[in-house]
Write an enzyme that holds these catalytic residues in place. Structure first.
Site, PDB file in Angstrom:
ATOM      1  N   GLU A  37       0.874  -1.160   0.000  1.00 40.61           N
ATOM      2  CA  GLU A  37       0.000   0.000   0.000  1.00 40.61           C
ATOM      3  C   GLU A  37       0.917   1.218   0.000  1.00 40.61           C
ATOM      4  O   GLU A  37       1.818   1.305   0.842  1.00 40.61           O
ATOM      5  CB  GLU A  37      -0.900   0.047   1.239  1.00 40.61           C
ATOM      6  CG  GLU A  37      -1.859   1.228   1.171  1.00 40.61           C
ATOM      7  CD  GLU A  37      -2.662   1.453   2.450  1.00 40.61           C
ATOM      8  OE1 GLU A  37      -2.329   0.836   3.478  1.00 40.61           O
ATOM      9  OE2 GLU A  37      -3.599   2.275   2.405  1.00 40.61           O
ATOM     10  N   ARG A 263       5.946 -12.900   8.932  1.00 37.83           N
ATOM     11  CA  ARG A 263       6.651 -11.672   8.591  1.00 37.83           C
ATOM     12  C   ARG A 263       7.972 -11.617   9.356  1.00 37.83           C
ATOM     13  O   ARG A 263       8.185 -12.331  10.331  1.00 37.83           O
ATOM     14  CB  ARG A 263       5.785 -10.473   8.920  1.00 37.83           C
ATOM     15  CG  ARG A 263       5.545 -10.312  10.410  1.00 37.83           C
ATOM     16  CD  ARG A 263       4.550  -9.199  10.750  1.00 37.83           C
ATOM     17  NE  ARG A 263       4.691  -8.073   9.859  1.00 37.83           N
ATOM     18  CZ  ARG A 263       3.657  -7.331   9.451  1.00 37.83           C
ATOM     19  NH1 ARG A 263       2.436  -7.620   9.869  1.00 37.83           N
ATOM     20  NH2 ARG A 263       3.833  -6.295   8.662  1.00 37.83           N
ATOM     21  N   LYS A 273       4.957  -0.178  10.339  1.00 36.88           N
ATOM     22  CA  LYS A 273       4.898   1.028   9.523  1.00 36.88           C
ATOM     23  C   LYS A 273       4.417   2.214  10.368  1.00 36.88           C
ATOM     24  O   LYS A 273       4.915   3.322  10.249  1.00 36.88           O
ATOM     25  CB  LYS A 273       3.947   0.793   8.343  1.00 36.88           C
ATOM     26  CG  LYS A 273       4.310   1.593   7.100  1.00 36.88           C
ATOM     27  CD  LYS A 273       3.233   1.476   6.049  1.00 36.88           C
ATOM     28  CE  LYS A 273       3.432   0.288   5.128  1.00 36.88           C
ATOM     29  NZ  LYS A 273       2.465   0.306   3.998  1.00 36.88           N
TER      30      LYS A 273
END
Length: 564
Positions: A37, A263, A273
Site C-alpha cells: 500500500e 513476517r 509502519k
RNA sequence: UGGGGCGUCGUCAAGCGGUAAGACACAGGAUUUUGGUUCCUGCAUGCGGAGGUUCGAAUCCUCCCGCCCCAGCCA
C-alpha cells in the site's frame, strides 16, 4: 543424487508450487505479486516479501506483478509509489510492464458489487461505527444481524448508486456482504465491502467517494491479474475464508490460492509502519532515509548493498513460525558482501599527531598500497608518507594492559605499508594532561613495513600523513534501540532508544585517494569498518562518510575480559 | 473466552516413520603487514509436556501446556 536444487532455498511455499507443477494445476504457470500500500516506505520486512515473490517468479520462470494496493485514499500518495518503485529496482528486481494499481480496478469492482447486490449477496447498511461494533458481537458471543440486512434488492441498488453519487455523508452508509453474523470467524460477520470517504485519491482524484475494502479488493485484483499464488503474511490467515468467499460470490472465473508466511522481525529495531512513521514525524530520526531506519532507503544510505539484503532474505528462510531474527545475521551478510567487493583505504577517525623525529623534515615518500590484500585485481594507489602523521587515538596507550599490542612508549609497531616505528616520547597538555602528540623514531630499513632481519612486531596500525590527508566528517551509526525487542512488555519503545545510535566525528582525516569519492561509493577503512559516502550531505568540499557496520572486533572482547 | 495459526540448539531453520542438515551467535586453535579475512575444531542421547501405536516416533494418535493473530467504515 539430484544436485540441481541443492543451493536453492526451499520452503513450504515452494513445496506447494512444486506440487502444483506435478498436478499441472496451473498448466505450469507461476504468477505472483508484491502488493504494497503506498502509504509509507518499504523496509527490510518488505524486502523479505519482495525477495520471496520476485525470487519465486525468477526461479520458476514465472512473473511477479508490482501492484499498489491503494484502496484507502488517506495516507496514500505518489511520493510513496515512487519510493516503492525506486527501492524495489534498487534491490535488483524487475516487473517489466506489470505495474498495476488496485485503483485501476475500481470500476470493475463496483460492477462486481452491483452484481452481488442483485444476487442478494450484499446490502447497504445504515448502521454507524458504534452500532456496527455493537452488532458485531465478540469472540464468545455471536453478532446480531443488521436491521437493514433484508432490504429489497432494488432499494440496495438505489442506495448504493446514491452512495457513489455522493448523496450521503461519511459514516452513514456502507455496503456489506451478507455472510454469517454468527460465524466464529469475526471476519465473516457481514464484512464491509465499501465505505464512504469524501477524500480525494492521489490517482482517481474526486471521481470516487466510496472506496472498496481490502478483503473485497485483494482477492478480485489477484483474480483479474491471474495470480496463481497470492502470498501474504500470517495475520491474514483469518481472512482467507473471506478471500475465497468473495471469489465464489462473484463466481470468479479464476481463483488464486492465498498462502501465508511469517513476517520478519529483527532485533534492535522495529518494523511496524505505524511506528516508523512516528519516528519520522516526531523527529526522532531525520526522515525515512535516515541511516538509522530499517527502511530500504535508509539502509541504502547507510551503505548496505542490494546483494547483502538479498542474501539475508535467502538465509532467514520462509516458514510459519513467528520469529525474531538476530541483527547479527544481517550484519554478517553485509560484511560478507562488503569484504569481497570493497576497496581498502586508510582513515583516521580520532587523530593523534605523531612526529617521526629521525625522518627528514621535508621528505615525502609514496607507498604503493593495494586496494584489497586478497584480490590484486582491485589494483592499488599511492599513499604519501611524511614526518608528521596522524594515528588513531585508540591505537596508543600510555599504560597498556598486557594484551594491548598497539603503540606504547618504547614499543615498536608497524605503520601499515609504511615503516616500523618506536614511540619515544609523549607530549601532554600542561593543564588537562591529555596526550596531544607522540614522538617516534623509524627504522629506514623497514620500508613498506618489511624488516630485512625478519624481526616481528605485534601490531600493525593505520595512519595518514598530516599534510596530505584530507578532512572528512564521519557519522558512526549504531543500533537504533538498546534492547533486542523494543516492543516487549508495554510497547513503550521510545524509552529503549539508543542514545548513542549516532556519533558524529568532524575532525577525521582520510586517505587522499578519497578526494573524488562518489556518493554511495563504499570503502573499508582498514581496521575500523565499512563506510560509504553519504548521498545527501557529502560534497567534494565537505566529505561525509556513514559507517555501515564495524569490522568484527575481537579486541573488544579481549579488553572486556581484561576488565573483569 | 470462540475461531485461526505456531511450538526442533542462544537466534533462524531442515526434517514428511528408519534412529537430529545447515546458517548466524558462542568457545577454542592455525595462518595473517587489518586484533579483519581465510581455515580447522567444538556446540540438541534431544525435537513444548505426558501417555499411546510401532521392531523403530521430531515425524502417526490422544490429552495437556505455552506463544501469536482476529471484535478498524486500516491493509
Amino acid at each position: 543424487m539430484d544436485q540441481t536444487n541443492s543451493s536453492r532455498p526451499s520452503d513450504f511455499i515452494r513445496d506447494i508450487i512444486d506440487d502444483d507443477f506435478k498436478t499441472n494445476k496451473h498448466q505450469g504457470r507461476v504468477a505472483v505479486r508484491f502488493p504494497p500500500e503506498p502509504n509509507g516506505y518499504l523496509h527490510i520486512g518488505h524486502a523479505k516479501s519482495v525477495c520471496l515473490n520476485f525470487g519465486i517468479a525468477a526461479q520458476y520462470g514465472g512473473t511477479c506483478n508490482l501492484r499498489m494496493d491503494d484502496t484507502d485514499p488517506s495516507g496514500e500518495s505518489m511520493e510513496y509509489v515512487e519510493s516503492i518503485i525506486r527501492d524495489i529496482q534498487w534491490l535488483g528486481f524487475d516487473w517489466g510492464d506489470r505495474l498495476f494499481f488496485a485503483s485501476d480496478y475500481y470500476e470493475r469492482l463496483y460492477e462486481y458489487a452491483v452484481q452481488m447486490i442483485k444476487e442478494g449477496k450484499a446490502f447497504v447498511c445504515d448502521l454507524d461505527v458504534d452500532e456496527m461494533r455493537e452488532h458485531r458481537g465478540s469472540f464468545t458471543e455471536p453478532g446480531r444481524e443488521s436491521p437493514y440486512r433484508n432490504r429489497p434488492v432494488e432499494e440496495n441498488l438505489d442506495l448504493f448508486e446514491r452512495m457513489r453519487a455522493g448523496e450521503f455523508e461519511e459514516g452513514t452508509h456502507t455496503l456489506r456482504a451478507k455472510i454469517d453474523m454468527a460465524s466464529p470467524n469475526i471476519t465473516m460477520r457481514d464484512p464491509i465491502m465499501y465505505r464512504i470517504k469524501k477524500e480525494a485519491h492521489y490517482r482517481t482524484g474526486n471521481k470516487w467517494c466510496i472506496y472498496p475494502m481490502y478483503d473485497f479488493t485483494h482477492c478480485l485484483s489477484d483474480s483479474l491479474e491471474r495470480i496463481t499464488h497470492s502470498i501474504c503474511t500470517l495475520e491474514f490467515e483469518n481472512n482467507r475464508p473471506l478471500y475465497d468467499w468473495f471469489l465464489e460470490a462473484v463466481n470468479a472465473d479464476y481463483r488464486p490460492q492465498q498462502i501465508e508466511f511469517a513476517r520478519l522481525n529483527l532485533t534492535y529495531t522495529i518494523m511496524s509502519k505505524r511506528l516508523l512513521i512516528e519516528l519520522v514525524s516526531k523527529g526522532i530520526v531525520k526522515g525515512w532515509n535516515d541511516p538509522l531506519m530499517p527502511t530500504i532507503t535508509g539502509m541504502r544510505r547507510r551503505g548496505y548493498t542490494p546483494a547483502a539484503i538479498r542474501d539475508f532474505c535467502d538465509r532467514i528462510g520462509v516458514a510459519k513460525n513467528d520469529s525474531m531474527i538476530d541483527m547479527a545475521l544481517l550484519e554478517n551478510c553485509v560484511r560478507d558482501d562488503l569484504n569481497q567487493t570493497t576497496p581498502r583505504v586508510m582513515a583516521v577517525l580520532r587523530p593523534l599527531k605523531v612526529i617521526i623525529d629521525n625522518y627528514p623534515d621535508d621528505q615525502v615518500e609514496e607507498f604503493d598500497c593495494p586496494f584489497h590484500p586478497q584480490n590484486p585485481d582491485m589494483g592499488s594507489r599511492k599513499v604519501p608518507f611524511s614526518k608528521v602523521l596522524y594515528i588513531e587515538r585508540d591505537d596508543f596507550m600510555e599504560d597498556p594492559p598486557k594484551k594491548f599490542f598497539r603503540m606504547a612508549i618504547g614499543r615498536e609497531v608497524r605503520l601499515r605499508y609504511g615503516y616500523f616505528v618506536t614511540c619515544v616520547d609523549v607530549v601532554k597538555d600542561r593543564d588537562t594532561g591529555e596526550v596531544v602528540e607522540l614522538h617516534c623514531t623509524y627504522d629506514p630499513e623497514t620500508r613498506s613495513g618489511f624488516a630485512p632481519d625478519g624481526r616481528k612486531v605485534k601490531a600493525t596500525i593505520h595512519w595518514v600523513s598530516a599534510a596530505h590527508s584530507i578532512p572528512a566528517e564521519v557519522r558512526l551509526y549504531d543500533r537504533l534501540f538498546q534492547v533486542a525487542d523494543p516492543l516487549e512488555d508495554d510497547f513503550d519503545y521510545m524509552k529503549h532508544l539508543n542514545p548513542n545510535s549516532l556519533e558524529v566525528l568532524t575532525s577525521c582525516r582520510v586517505d587522499p585517494s578519497l578526494a573524488n569519492a562518489e556518493p554511495e561509493s563504499r570503502y573499508q577503512f582498514e581496521r575500523l569498518g565499512y563506510f560509504c559516502v553519504d548521498s545527501v550531505d557529502s560534497s567534494a568540499a565537505n566529505l561525509v562518510f556513514n559507517r555501515t557496520v564495524t569490522l568484527r572486533d575481537s579486541w573488544v572482547k579481549i579488553a572486556r575480559k581484561g576488565e573483569k
